[in-house]
Design a protein around this motif. Structure first.
Motif, PDB file in Angstrom:
ATOM      1  N   TYR A  13      27.412 -38.734  61.672  1.00  0.00           N
ATOM      2  CA  TYR A  13      27.530 -39.986  60.923  1.00  0.00           C
ATOM      3  C   TYR A  13      27.762 -41.157  61.872  1.00  0.00           C
ATOM      4  CZ  TYR A  13      32.643 -39.668  61.498  1.00  0.00           C
ATOM      5  OH  TYR A  13      33.914 -39.601  62.033  1.00  0.00           O
ATOM      6  N   GLU A  14      27.464 -42.354  61.356  1.00  0.00           N
ATOM      7  CA  GLU A  14      27.650 -43.595  62.097  1.00  0.00           C
ATOM      8  C   GLU A  14      28.445 -44.569  61.233  1.00  0.00           C
ATOM      9  OE1 GLU A  14      23.729 -44.982  62.929  1.00  0.00           O
ATOM     10  OE2 GLU A  14      23.253 -43.335  64.308  1.00  0.00           O
ATOM     11  N   THR A  15      29.285 -45.377  61.882  1.00  0.00           N
ATOM     12  CA  THR A  15      30.101 -46.363  61.179  1.00  0.00           C
ATOM     13  C   THR A  15      29.866 -47.730  61.795  1.00  0.00           C
ATOM     14  OG1 THR A  15      31.806 -44.682  60.798  1.00  0.00           O
ATOM     15  CG2 THR A  15      32.444 -46.976  60.474  1.00  0.00           C
ATOM     16  N   ARG A  16      29.714 -48.741  60.942  1.00  0.00           N
ATOM     17  CA  ARG A  16      29.553 -50.125  61.409  1.00  0.00           C
ATOM     18  C   ARG A  16      30.215 -51.061  60.400  1.00  0.00           C
ATOM     19  NH1 ARG A  16      24.482 -48.116  60.506  1.00  0.00           N
ATOM     20  NH2 ARG A  16      23.424 -48.704  62.420  1.00  0.00           N
ATOM     21  N   GLY A  17      30.664 -52.225  60.888  1.00  0.00           N
ATOM     22  CA  GLY A  17      31.176 -53.253  60.001  1.00  0.00           C
ATOM     23  C   GLY A  17      32.656 -53.144  59.713  1.00  0.00           C
ATOM     24  N   SER A  18      33.094 -53.972  58.759  1.00  0.00           N
ATOM     25  CA  SER A  18      34.489 -53.982  58.327  1.00  0.00           C
ATOM     26  C   SER A  18      34.533 -54.363  56.855  1.00  0.00           C
ATOM     27  CB  SER A  18      35.293 -54.990  59.156  1.00  0.00           C
ATOM     28  OG  SER A  18      34.761 -56.298  58.995  1.00  0.00           O
ATOM     29  N   GLY A  19      35.650 -54.022  56.223  1.00  0.00           N
ATOM     30  CA  GLY A  19      35.789 -54.298  54.798  1.00  0.00           C
ATOM     31  C   GLY A  19      35.836 -53.011  54.001  1.00  0.00           C
ATOM     32  N   ILE A  25      23.768 -42.622  51.275  1.00  0.00           N
ATOM     33  CA  ILE A  25      23.218 -41.260  51.281  1.00  0.00           C
ATOM     34  C   ILE A  25      21.697 -41.348  51.339  1.00  0.00           C
ATOM     35  CG2 ILE A  25      23.142 -39.047  50.095  1.00  0.00           C
ATOM     36  CD1 ILE A  25      25.693 -39.803  48.624  1.00  0.00           C
ATOM     37  N   PRO A  26      21.075 -40.814  52.396  1.00  0.00           N
ATOM     38  CA  PRO A  26      19.623 -40.962  52.545  1.00  0.00           C
ATOM     39  C   PRO A  26      18.849 -40.034  51.624  1.00  0.00           C
ATOM     40  CG  PRO A  26      20.491 -39.630  54.327  1.00  0.00           C
ATOM     41  CD  PRO A  26      21.682 -40.090  53.528  1.00  0.00           C
ATOM     42  N   GLY A  27      17.555 -40.359  51.487  1.00  0.00           N
ATOM     43  CA  GLY A  27      16.688 -39.587  50.614  1.00  0.00           C
ATOM     44  C   GLY A  27      15.969 -38.472  51.333  1.00  0.00           C
ATOM     45  N   ALA A  28      14.638 -38.375  51.099  1.00  0.00           N
ATOM     46  CA  ALA A  28      13.894 -37.181  51.487  1.00  0.00           C
ATOM     47  C   ALA A  28      13.873 -36.913  52.981  1.00  0.00           C
ATOM     48  CB  ALA A  28      12.465 -37.273  50.952  1.00  0.00           C
ATOM     49  N   ASN A  29      13.909 -37.955  53.817  1.00  0.00           N
ATOM     50  CA  ASN A  29      13.890 -37.651  55.254  1.00  0.00           C
ATOM     51  C   ASN A  29      15.274 -37.300  55.783  1.00  0.00           C
ATOM     52  OD1 ASN A  29      15.220 -40.085  55.543  1.00  0.00           O
ATOM     53  ND2 ASN A  29      13.829 -40.902  57.086  1.00  0.00           N
ATOM     54  N   GLY A  30      16.301 -37.498  54.967  1.00  0.00           N
ATOM     55  CA  GLY A  30      17.647 -37.050  55.275  1.00  0.00           C
ATOM     56  C   GLY A  30      18.321 -37.719  56.446  1.00  0.00           C
ATOM     57  N   ASP A  31      17.743 -38.783  56.983  1.00  0.00           N
ATOM     58  CA  ASP A  31      18.150 -39.340  58.269  1.00  0.00           C
ATOM     59  C   ASP A  31      18.879 -40.668  58.097  1.00  0.00           C
ATOM     60  OD1 ASP A  31      17.981 -40.743  60.867  1.00  0.00           O
ATOM     61  OD2 ASP A  31      16.629 -39.122  61.446  1.00  0.00           O
ATOM     62  N   ALA A  32      20.017 -40.804  58.765  1.00  0.00           N
ATOM     63  CA  ALA A  32      20.805 -42.031  58.705  1.00  0.00           C
ATOM     64  C   ALA A  32      20.025 -43.253  59.150  1.00  0.00           C
ATOM     65  CB  ALA A  32      22.059 -41.880  59.565  1.00  0.00           C
ATOM     66  N   THR A  50      26.731 -44.339  57.454  1.00  0.00           N
ATOM     67  CA  THR A  50      25.456 -43.671  57.218  1.00  0.00           C
ATOM     68  C   THR A  50      25.518 -42.308  57.888  1.00  0.00           C
ATOM     69  OG1 THR A  50      24.465 -44.663  59.198  1.00  0.00           O
ATOM     70  CG2 THR A  50      24.221 -45.871  57.126  1.00  0.00           C
ATOM     71  N   TYR A  51      24.772 -41.354  57.355  1.00  0.00           N
ATOM     72  CA  TYR A  51      24.831 -40.006  57.942  1.00  0.00           C
ATOM     73  C   TYR A  51      23.533 -39.261  57.689  1.00  0.00           C
ATOM     74  CZ  TYR A  51      25.738 -37.816  53.310  1.00  0.00           C
ATOM     75  OH  TYR A  51      25.638 -37.357  52.001  1.00  0.00           O
ATOM     76  N   ASP A  52      23.313 -38.240  58.507  1.00  0.00           N
ATOM     77  CA  ASP A  52      22.201 -37.312  58.293  1.00  0.00           C
ATOM     78  C   ASP A  52      22.695 -36.215  57.357  1.00  0.00           C
ATOM     79  OD1 ASP A  52      20.868 -38.775  60.249  1.00  0.00           O
ATOM     80  OD2 ASP A  52      21.209 -37.287  61.834  1.00  0.00           O
ATOM     81  N   ARG A  53      21.969 -36.010  56.272  1.00  0.00           N
ATOM     82  CA  ARG A  53      22.350 -34.893  55.409  1.00  0.00           C
ATOM     83  C   ARG A  53      22.141 -33.565  56.142  1.00  0.00           C
ATOM     84  NH1 ARG A  53      19.482 -34.068  50.988  1.00  0.00           N
ATOM     85  NH2 ARG A  53      17.810 -35.572  51.309  1.00  0.00           N
ATOM     86  N   ARG A  54      22.875 -32.546  55.743  1.00  0.00           N
ATOM     87  CA  ARG A  54      22.838 -31.274  56.471  1.00  0.00           C
ATOM     88  C   ARG A  54      21.409 -30.718  56.541  1.00  0.00           C
ATOM     89  NH1 ARG A  54      26.084 -26.430  54.597  1.00  0.00           N
ATOM     90  NH2 ARG A  54      27.754 -27.934  54.239  1.00  0.00           N
ATOM     91  N   GLY A  55      21.099 -30.209  57.739  1.00  0.00           N
ATOM     92  CA  GLY A  55      19.778 -29.646  57.984  1.00  0.00           C
ATOM     93  C   GLY A  55      18.759 -30.652  58.452  1.00  0.00           C
ATOM     94  N   PHE A  56      19.108 -31.949  58.407  1.00  0.00           N
ATOM     95  CA  PHE A  56      18.194 -33.001  58.837  1.00  0.00           C
ATOM     96  C   PHE A  56      18.671 -33.613  60.159  1.00  0.00           C
ATOM     97  CE2 PHE A  56      17.567 -33.045  54.188  1.00  0.00           C
ATOM     98  CZ  PHE A  56      16.193 -32.941  54.120  1.00  0.00           C
ATOM     99  N   SER A  57      17.717 -33.907  61.033  1.00  0.00           N
ATOM    100  CA  SER A  57      17.956 -34.636  62.275  1.00  0.00           C
ATOM    101  C   SER A  57      19.143 -34.070  63.042  1.00  0.00           C
ATOM    102  CB  SER A  57      18.113 -36.134  61.983  1.00  0.00           C
ATOM    103  OG  SER A  57      16.904 -36.665  61.470  1.00  0.00           O
ATOM    104  N   ARG A  58      20.243 -34.834  63.143  1.00  0.00           N
ATOM    105  CA  ARG A  58      21.352 -34.447  64.018  1.00  0.00           C
ATOM    106  C   ARG A  58      22.466 -33.674  63.308  1.00  0.00           C
ATOM    107  NH1 ARG A  58      20.686 -40.665  65.188  1.00  0.00           N
ATOM    108  NH2 ARG A  58      20.304 -40.342  62.954  1.00  0.00           N
TER     109      ARG A  58
END
Length: 277
Positions: A13-19, A25-32, A50-58
Motif C-alpha cells: 500500500y501507499e499513503t499520501r496527503g493529510s486529513g 480499492i482498485p478494480g479489475a487490474n487490482g493495482d494501486a 491506495t493498495y494492490d489487491r491480493r494476487g495483483f502486482s506487488r
C-alpha cells in the motif's frame, strides 16, 4: 515500500496527503497505480491510501487461497488495512470490481466505513438483461482460454465500455512497457478468479439498506448505456439512493484525475460527508 501481512498474503500500500482517511480499492487490474494521479489531487483534502489487491502486482500471495470465498477475502483485506492504519472509520472509494468489494465491506463491517463511494460496481444481476451479461462473461472466459488474454481483453473493451474508456484502456497497456509484466499477470489472474465471479456476486441489499445514508453512488458521465453504469443506477433504485455523475467514463479517475477529484470532493461536501464534515 509499505506492506501489511494478512492471512494468505502480503498487501502493498501507499499513503499520501493529510486529513481524514480515504481508502481507494482498485478494480479489475487490482493495482494501486490506477489511482496515482487522482490520489495526488485528493491528497490536500484526505490522507489517501491506495493498495494492490491480493494476487495483483506487488501484493504477493502467501500460501493456499480459498477462491470460493475470494470476494469475502478481498473484503476482509480492506477491513484489516483500515484497522491497521487508523483507529477510525474510513471514507472508502471502490472502482468497478473494487466497488463490489466496498459494498461488501459496508454490509459486513459497517464500523469500518464512514462514507462509501462505489464507482460503477458491475453488479450486473441487478439489470433486466443481467443473464445476458453473465453469459457474456462466461463466453469471454472461454475466449481467453482458447485464444489468450489479448483477444479477450479487446472483446471486453469493445462490448462493455464507451469509446473514451476503450481508448484509455488501450493506452495504459501501450505507454508503460516497464509495467508490462504486472499488466499481463494481473489480466491473467483477473480472468481466472474474478471475471465471472465478481459480476455474478449477490449483493446483500438487506444488509446494505440500513446504512444507505452512508452510500454515495457514483458513475461516469460518459458511461450511459453500458453495464457498470446502468447497474449502479439499478442499485440506487433498490436502496433509495441517487447516483452522482463524475467526469469521464468508467475510467474517469484515470482520464480526468483533477476534475474527477474536485467533483468527488464537491459531491461529498454537498452531501455533508466531505473532508470537513
Amino acid at each position: 515500500m509499505s506492506t501489511l501481512d494478512v492471512p494468505g498474503a502480503q498487501l502493498y500500500y501507499e499513503t499520501r496527503g493529510s486529513g481524514p482517511f480515504m481508502l481507494m480499492i482498485p478494480g479489475a487490474n487490482g493495482d494501486a497505480d490506477a489511482f496515482g494521479a487522482v490520489a495526488d489531487h485528493l491528497a490536500p483534502q484526505y490522507t489517501v491510501v491506495t493498495y494492490d489487491r491480493r494476487g495483483f502486482s506487488r501484493s504477493r500471495l502467501d500460501g493456499p487461497q480459498d477462491y470460493d470465498r475470494r470476494l469475502a477475502t478481498d473484503t476482509d483485506d480492506a477491513r484489516r488495512l483500515i484497522e491497521y492504519l487508523r483507529d477510525e472509520p474510513a471514507t472508502v472509494f471502490g472502482s468497478s470490481s473494487g466497488g463490489l468489494v466496498a459494498l461488501e465491506l459496508l454490509a459486513r463491517h459497517p464500523s469500518a466505513v464512514h462514507t462509501l463511494v462505489p464507482y460503477e460496481p458491475p453488479a450486473v444481476k441487478l439489470l433486466p438483461d443481467g443473464q445476458r451479461w453473465a453469459e457474456f462473461f462466461t463466453e469471454l472466459y472461454g475466449l481467453y482460454r482458447r485464444s489468450g488474454v489479448q483477444p479477450a481483453l479487446e472483446r471486453f473493451r469493445e462490448e462493455a465500455f464507451a469509446e473514451p474508456d476503450r481508448q484509455a484502456m488501450a493506452a495504459v497497456r501501450a505507454k508503460d512497457p516497464k509495467k508490462g509484466r504486472y499488466l499481463r499477470a494481473n489480466a491473467t489472474y483477473w480472468f481466472e478468479h474474478e471475471l465471472r465471479q465478481y459480476p455474478a456476486a449477490e449483493l446483500d441489499l438487506d444488509a446494505l439498506t440500513p446504512y444507505a445514508d452512508r452510500i454515495v453512488l457514483a458513475a461516469g458521465r460518459e458511461s450511459h448505456g453500458y453495464p457498470a453504469h446502468d447497474a449502479t443506477v439499478a442499485l440506487g433504485l433498490r436502496i433509495g439512493r441517487e447516483v452522482i455523475e463524475l467526469p469521464g467514463g468508467h475510467h474517469g479517475h484515470v482520464t480526468h484525475p483533477g476534475q474527477f477529484a474536485d467533483a468527488l470532493v464537491s459531491a461529498l461536501t454537498l452531501g455533508g460527508r466531505g473532508p470537513k464534515a
